[in-house]
Design a protein around this motif. Structure first.
Motif, PDB file in Angstrom:
ATOM      1  N   SER A 181       9.909 -11.106  -5.765  1.00 25.44           N
ATOM      2  CA  SER A 181      11.253 -11.484  -6.204  1.00 25.44           C
ATOM      3  C   SER A 181      12.227 -11.423  -5.023  1.00 25.44           C
ATOM      4  CB  SER A 181      11.727 -10.526  -7.294  1.00 25.44           C
ATOM      5  OG  SER A 181      11.960  -9.236  -6.744  1.00 25.44           O
ATOM      6  N   GLY A 182      13.455 -11.812  -5.286  1.00 25.85           N
ATOM      7  CA  GLY A 182      14.508 -11.681  -4.285  1.00 25.85           C
ATOM      8  C   GLY A 182      14.715 -10.231  -3.884  1.00 25.85           C
ATOM      9  N   ALA A 183      14.549  -9.311  -4.833  1.00 28.60           N
ATOM     10  CA  ALA A 183      14.672  -7.880  -4.517  1.00 28.60           C
ATOM     11  C   ALA A 183      13.577  -7.442  -3.544  1.00 28.60           C
ATOM     12  CB  ALA A 183      14.609  -7.045  -5.799  1.00 28.60           C
ATOM     13  N   HIS A 184      12.384  -8.020  -3.684  1.00 36.06           N
ATOM     14  CA  HIS A 184      11.299  -7.702  -2.749  1.00 36.06           C
ATOM     15  C   HIS A 184      11.647  -8.185  -1.340  1.00 36.06           C
ATOM     16  CE1 HIS A 184       8.593  -7.577  -6.441  1.00 36.06           C
ATOM     17  NE2 HIS A 184       8.481  -6.384  -5.898  1.00 36.06           N
ATOM     18  N   LEU A 185      12.255  -9.355  -1.258  1.00 36.95           N
ATOM     19  CA  LEU A 185      12.682  -9.873   0.042  1.00 36.95           C
ATOM     20  C   LEU A 185      13.668  -8.916   0.685  1.00 36.95           C
ATOM     21  CD1 LEU A 185      12.925 -12.093   2.238  1.00 36.95           C
ATOM     22  CD2 LEU A 185      14.666 -13.153   0.789  1.00 36.95           C
ATOM     23  N   TYR A 186      14.637  -8.471  -0.075  1.00 32.94           N
ATOM     24  CA  TYR A 186      15.637  -7.535   0.442  1.00 32.94           C
ATOM     25  C   TYR A 186      14.970  -6.237   0.897  1.00 32.94           C
ATOM     26  CZ  TYR A 186      19.593  -4.384   0.684  1.00 32.94           C
ATOM     27  OH  TYR A 186      20.505  -3.465   1.120  1.00 32.94           O
ATOM     28  N   ARG A 187      14.091  -5.672   0.062  1.00 37.86           N
ATOM     29  CA  ARG A 187      13.400  -4.423   0.404  1.00 37.86           C
ATOM     30  C   ARG A 187      12.553  -4.589   1.661  1.00 37.86           C
ATOM     31  NH1 ARG A 187      13.167  -0.326  -3.210  1.00 37.86           N
ATOM     32  NH2 ARG A 187      11.086   0.331  -2.562  1.00 37.86           N
ATOM     33  N   THR A 188      11.905  -5.741   1.806  1.00 33.17           N
ATOM     34  CA  THR A 188      11.093  -6.000   2.999  1.00 33.17           C
ATOM     35  C   THR A 188      11.965  -6.014   4.236  1.00 33.17           C
ATOM     36  OG1 THR A 188       9.512  -7.286   1.704  1.00 33.17           O
ATOM     37  CG2 THR A 188       9.509  -7.636   4.094  1.00 33.17           C
ATOM     38  N   ARG A 189      13.097  -6.667   4.149  1.00 34.08           N
ATOM     39  CA  ARG A 189      13.996  -6.738   5.310  1.00 34.08           C
ATOM     40  C   ARG A 189      14.578  -5.379   5.665  1.00 34.08           C
ATOM     41  NH1 ARG A 189      16.950 -12.555   5.302  1.00 34.08           N
ATOM     42  NH2 ARG A 189      15.008 -13.713   5.496  1.00 34.08           N
ATOM     43  N   VAL A 190      14.918  -4.593   4.673  1.00 34.93           N
ATOM     44  CA  VAL A 190      15.430  -3.248   4.958  1.00 34.93           C
ATOM     45  C   VAL A 190      14.334  -2.400   5.591  1.00 34.93           C
ATOM     46  CG1 VAL A 190      16.334  -1.115   3.952  1.00 34.93           C
ATOM     47  CG2 VAL A 190      17.232  -3.328   3.198  1.00 34.93           C
ATOM     48  N   ALA A 191      13.124  -2.447   5.042  1.00 29.53           N
ATOM     49  CA  ALA A 191      12.005  -1.691   5.604  1.00 29.53           C
ATOM     50  C   ALA A 191      11.735  -2.115   7.043  1.00 29.53           C
ATOM     51  CB  ALA A 191      10.758  -1.863   4.745  1.00 29.53           C
TER      52      ALA A 191
ATOM     53  N   ASP B  61       0.822  -1.215   0.000  1.00 26.17           N
ATOM     54  CA  ASP B  61       0.000   0.000   0.000  1.00 26.17           C
ATOM     55  C   ASP B  61       0.857   1.268   0.000  1.00 26.17           C
ATOM     56  OD1 ASP B  61      -2.296  -1.533  -0.002  1.00 26.17           O
ATOM     57  OD2 ASP B  61      -2.688  -1.276   2.146  1.00 26.17           O
ATOM     58  N   GLU B  62       2.005   1.201   0.678  1.00 22.81           N
ATOM     59  CA  GLU B  62       2.895   2.360   0.787  1.00 22.81           C
ATOM     60  C   GLU B  62       3.790   2.519  -0.436  1.00 22.81           C
ATOM     61  OE1 GLU B  62       3.604   5.717   2.413  1.00 22.81           O
ATOM     62  OE2 GLU B  62       2.466   4.331   3.658  1.00 22.81           O
ATOM     63  N   GLY B  63       3.803   1.507  -1.298  1.00 20.46           N
ATOM     64  CA  GLY B  63       4.624   1.578  -2.498  1.00 20.46           C
ATOM     65  C   GLY B  63       6.031   1.046  -2.322  1.00 20.46           C
ATOM     66  N   VAL B  64       6.316   0.464  -1.171  1.00 20.80           N
ATOM     67  CA  VAL B  64       7.643  -0.111  -0.926  1.00 20.80           C
ATOM     68  C   VAL B  64       7.835  -1.358  -1.781  1.00 20.80           C
ATOM     69  CG1 VAL B  64       9.142  -1.180   0.818  1.00 20.80           C
ATOM     70  CG2 VAL B  64       7.751   0.824   1.404  1.00 20.80           C
ATOM     71  N   LEU B  65       6.769  -2.139  -1.930  1.00 19.55           N
ATOM     72  CA  LEU B  65       6.795  -3.348  -2.742  1.00 19.55           C
ATOM     73  C   LEU B  65       5.749  -3.239  -3.842  1.00 19.55           C
ATOM     74  CD1 LEU B  65       6.859  -6.092   0.058  1.00 19.55           C
ATOM     75  CD2 LEU B  65       8.811  -5.057  -1.119  1.00 19.55           C
ATOM     76  N   ALA B  66       6.086  -3.775  -5.001  1.00 19.87           N
ATOM     77  CA  ALA B  66       5.147  -3.807  -6.129  1.00 19.87           C
ATOM     78  C   ALA B  66       5.138  -5.231  -6.683  1.00 19.87           C
ATOM     79  CB  ALA B  66       5.561  -2.805  -7.197  1.00 19.87           C
ATOM     80  N   PRO B  67       4.388  -6.119  -6.033  1.00 13.18           N
ATOM     81  CA  PRO B  67       4.381  -7.519  -6.477  1.00 13.18           C
ATOM     82  C   PRO B  67       3.639  -7.695  -7.789  1.00 13.18           C
ATOM     83  CG  PRO B  67       2.723  -7.189  -4.792  1.00 13.18           C
ATOM     84  CD  PRO B  67       3.478  -5.897  -4.914  1.00 13.18           C
ATOM     85  N   GLN B  68       3.899  -8.811  -8.426  1.00 11.36           N
ATOM     86  CA  GLN B  68       3.107  -9.189  -9.593  1.00 11.36           C
ATOM     87  C   GLN B  68       1.832  -9.822  -9.075  1.00 11.36           C
ATOM     88  OE1 GLN B  68       5.459 -11.723 -12.082  1.00 11.36           O
ATOM     89  NE2 GLN B  68       6.679 -10.030 -12.843  1.00 11.36           N
ATOM     90  N   GLY B  69       0.737  -9.612  -9.775  1.00 16.14           N
ATOM     91  CA  GLY B  69      -0.553 -10.141  -9.359  1.00 16.14           C
ATOM     92  C   GLY B  69      -1.426  -9.058  -8.763  1.00 16.14           C
ATOM     93  N   ARG B  70      -2.728  -9.231  -8.901  1.00 15.88           N
ATOM     94  CA  ARG B  70      -3.666  -8.200  -8.450  1.00 15.88           C
ATOM     95  C   ARG B  70      -4.119  -8.374  -7.006  1.00 15.88           C
ATOM     96  NH1 ARG B  70      -5.721  -4.888 -12.593  1.00 15.88           N
ATOM     97  NH2 ARG B  70      -5.176  -5.652 -14.652  1.00 15.88           N
ATOM     98  N   GLU B  71      -4.431  -9.586  -6.603  1.00 17.54           N
ATOM     99  CA  GLU B  71      -4.918  -9.838  -5.253  1.00 17.54           C
ATOM    100  C   GLU B  71      -3.810 -10.457  -4.407  1.00 17.54           C
ATOM    101  OE1 GLU B  71      -7.070 -12.083  -7.478  1.00 17.54           O
ATOM    102  OE2 GLU B  71      -8.325 -10.425  -8.146  1.00 17.54           O
ATOM    103  N   PRO B  72      -3.845 -10.203  -3.085  1.00 16.06           N
ATOM    104  CA  PRO B  72      -2.791 -10.734  -2.218  1.00 16.06           C
ATOM    105  C   PRO B  72      -2.540 -12.238  -2.373  1.00 16.06           C
ATOM    106  CG  PRO B  72      -4.084  -9.145  -1.015  1.00 16.06           C
ATOM    107  CD  PRO B  72      -4.775  -9.333  -2.355  1.00 16.06           C
ATOM    108  N   HIS B  73      -3.566 -13.044  -2.577  1.00 17.96           N
ATOM    109  CA  HIS B  73      -3.334 -14.490  -2.699  1.00 17.96           C
ATOM    110  C   HIS B  73      -2.682 -14.851  -4.032  1.00 17.96           C
ATOM    111  CE1 HIS B  73      -7.243 -14.114  -4.734  1.00 17.96           C
ATOM    112  NE2 HIS B  73      -6.939 -15.227  -5.363  1.00 17.96           N
ATOM    113  N   ARG B  74      -2.604 -13.898  -4.958  1.00 21.14           N
ATOM    114  CA  ARG B  74      -1.928 -14.126  -6.248  1.00 21.14           C
ATOM    115  C   ARG B  74      -0.588 -13.391  -6.354  1.00 21.14           C
ATOM    116  NH1 ARG B  74      -5.252 -16.642  -9.956  1.00 21.14           N
ATOM    117  NH2 ARG B  74      -7.468 -16.532  -9.485  1.00 21.14           N
ATOM    118  N   TRP B  75      -0.255 -12.593  -5.348  1.00 22.82           N
ATOM    119  CA  TRP B  75       0.989 -11.825  -5.398  1.00 22.82           C
ATOM    120  C   TRP B  75       2.198 -12.752  -5.491  1.00 22.82           C
ATOM    121  CZ3 TRP B  75      -0.007  -7.986  -0.816  1.00 22.82           C
ATOM    122  CH2 TRP B  75      -0.844  -6.950  -1.250  1.00 22.82           C
ATOM    123  N   ARG B  76       3.198 -12.290  -6.251  1.00 21.27           N
ATOM    124  CA  ARG B  76       4.475 -12.985  -6.354  1.00 21.27           C
ATOM    125  C   ARG B  76       5.576 -11.949  -6.150  1.00 21.27           C
ATOM    126  NH1 ARG B  76       1.411 -16.204  -5.481  1.00 21.27           N
ATOM    127  NH2 ARG B  76       0.935 -18.128  -6.564  1.00 21.27           N
TER     128      ARG B  76
END
Length: 106
Positions: free
Chosen positions: A59-69, A42-57
């Motif tokens: 990447s490794g970059a998302h993992l890194y960004r999540t850990r930094v956040a 929602d904050e724009g930190v992550l931009a997953p592929q897929g429209r709904e949370p149960h379909r989100w995918r």
């Protein structure tokens, strides 16, 4: 993707840019609840592929960004909007450093 001291990767989880994590897998890898990941999206930190949370995918970059956040929020007391800005600025610094290396021939 640098592995910082405060953001260790689990030994069984080695990801690259092409990795494809579900919401549940990202939550397990970061030891967070799905609500935290939803807030990051929602904050724009992550931009997953897929429209709904149960379909989100993710990447490794998302993992890194999540850990930094997570580090910025928990350890430094920065809110998610501040974490989003800090991540953007850190990425810009990395990009500028890469350009300088190219220009300098290093």
């Amino acid at each position: 993707m640098a592995n910082e001291k405060n953001l260790p990767l689990p030994s069984a989880l080695i990801l690259d840019e092409q990795s494809n994590l579900t919401l549940a897998e990202l939550c397990r890898a970061c030891s967070v609840r799905a609500e935290f990941i939803v807030e990051l999206v929602d904050e724009g930190v992550l931009a997953p592929q897929g429209r709904e949370p149960h379909r989100w995918r993710f990447s490794g970059a998302h993992l890194y960004r999540t850990r930094v956040a997570l580090h910025l929020q928990r350890d430094l007391g920065i809110n998610l909007a501040g974490a989003a800005l800090a991540l953007q600025l850190l990425e810009e610094v990395d990009e500028l450093r890469a350009r300088l290396r190219i220009m300098g021939g290093e």
